[in-house]
Design a protein around this motif. Structure first.
Motif, PDB file in Angstrom:
ATOM      1  N   HIS A 124       0.838  -1.197   0.000  1.00  0.00           N
ATOM      2  CA  HIS A 124       0.000   0.000   0.000  1.00  0.00           C
ATOM      3  C   HIS A 124       0.871   1.244   0.000  1.00  0.00           C
ATOM      4  O   HIS A 124       1.812   1.345   0.767  1.00  0.00           O
ATOM      5  CB  HIS A 124      -0.936  -0.016   1.212  1.00  0.00           C
ATOM      6  N   VAL A 125       0.536   2.165  -0.877  1.00  0.00           N
ATOM      7  CA  VAL A 125       1.364   3.368  -0.999  1.00  0.00           C
ATOM      8  C   VAL A 125       0.642   4.620  -0.512  1.00  0.00           C
ATOM      9  O   VAL A 125       1.276   5.638  -0.256  1.00  0.00           O
ATOM     10  CB  VAL A 125       1.860   3.572  -2.452  1.00  0.00           C
ATOM     11  N   ILE A 126      -0.690   4.545  -0.396  1.00  0.00           N
ATOM     12  CA  ILE A 126      -1.455   5.733  -0.001  1.00  0.00           C
ATOM     13  C   ILE A 126      -1.958   5.611   1.436  1.00  0.00           C
ATOM     14  O   ILE A 126      -1.716   6.468   2.275  1.00  0.00           O
ATOM     15  CB  ILE A 126      -2.672   5.937  -0.941  1.00  0.00           C
ATOM     16  N   ASN A 127      -2.715   4.546   1.685  1.00  0.00           N
ATOM     17  CA  ASN A 127      -3.229   4.340   3.034  1.00  0.00           C
ATOM     18  C   ASN A 127      -3.376   2.835   3.247  1.00  0.00           C
ATOM     19  O   ASN A 127      -2.766   2.050   2.518  1.00  0.00           O
ATOM     20  CB  ASN A 127      -4.539   5.112   3.255  1.00  0.00           C
TER      21      ASN A 127
END
Lengths: 162, 162
Positions: free
Chosen positions: A156-159
């Protein structure tokens, strides 16, 4: 006349592609090509829920918790190139093309990736660029170690969900 | 006249930027901003060999095994934005700009990243795009866990060195 050129120019200047490059430790691009051109291969690094027909003119459906994308296979050149057209899915993706160009550089099979035809450099496009990098690392891992990180086990890169 | 417009148009259409987005679990963008605007912060996620002056108009030198890049700090907006101009280093980088725009989305500080002004979508640009994603994940990890993965302990995306 000048106005129409200007409009085209501005459209052109804004156009951006997502580009990436990964190197996969492998004696040839063959196993990378398999991971890009078969349903099982694709399910091993992008999303486990991959269905459809992976031959030329076939449509592959990739499903995620957040939605899906349907890719029409436009080109398959064994060991060299895979080209898809997004025919359904996120509005911003429909009509864009995704290509994987393969070549051998010594002990590494190099993948040049391009997701082109975005109409605007939206925030969603920024997100997709970073996610593509993570999924291409997953592809690298799949071929090198036998284990990728496809959705729903993706990085996961955003949330905590994306 | 038409020829010159056409030439400009083609140049514009080919121009591509590197775009990324990461979300960092944090109550505000402040710690992300610190990691982007101080020598110690930058050394924690991009390269351990980071020196120079990180105030506006200062030049920061980032050194890697394979070379270095000097960034002139053009803008610093605390908690909001950092903008650099590459003034020395890889030929393809000189004259390009790197921006980090920060905003808060609930429990996450979002970083919109842009590396713009590339003259051609070269293979090196593909490589840099993937590496930037890896380094932005390193930035996320630094702020969330206290430990990033700066060079020389960075994630390799091409081979055992890059």
């Amino acid at each position: 006349m000048r106005v129409s050129w200007q409009a085209t120019l501005e459209g052109g200047a804004r156009m951006v592609d997502i580009l990436h490059k990964v190197g996969v430790e492998a004696p040839s691009p063959d196993r990378v090509y398999d991971a890009l051109s078969t349903i099982d291969g694709l399910a091993g690094w992008w999303t486990t829920d991959t269905r459809g027909r992976s031959s030329v003119d076939g449509v592959i459906k990739f499903t995620f918790d957040s939605g899906f994308v349907d890719m029409k296979v436009l080109e398959l050149q064994p060991g060299k190139r895979v080209l898809w057209l997004a025919v359904d899915g996120p509005e911003e993706w429909v009509g864009t093309k995704i290509s994987f160009d393969l070549k051998q550089d010594g002990d590494y099979a190099t993948v040049l990736f391009k997701h082109q035809g975005w109409r605007e450099p939206t925030e969603f496009m920024h997100h997709c660029s970073t996610k593509w990098a993570a999924f291409l690392m997953s592809l690298k891992s799949l071929v090198e170690t036998g284990k990728g990180a496809p959705h729903p086990n993706d990085i996961h890169v955003i949330n905590s969900k994306h």
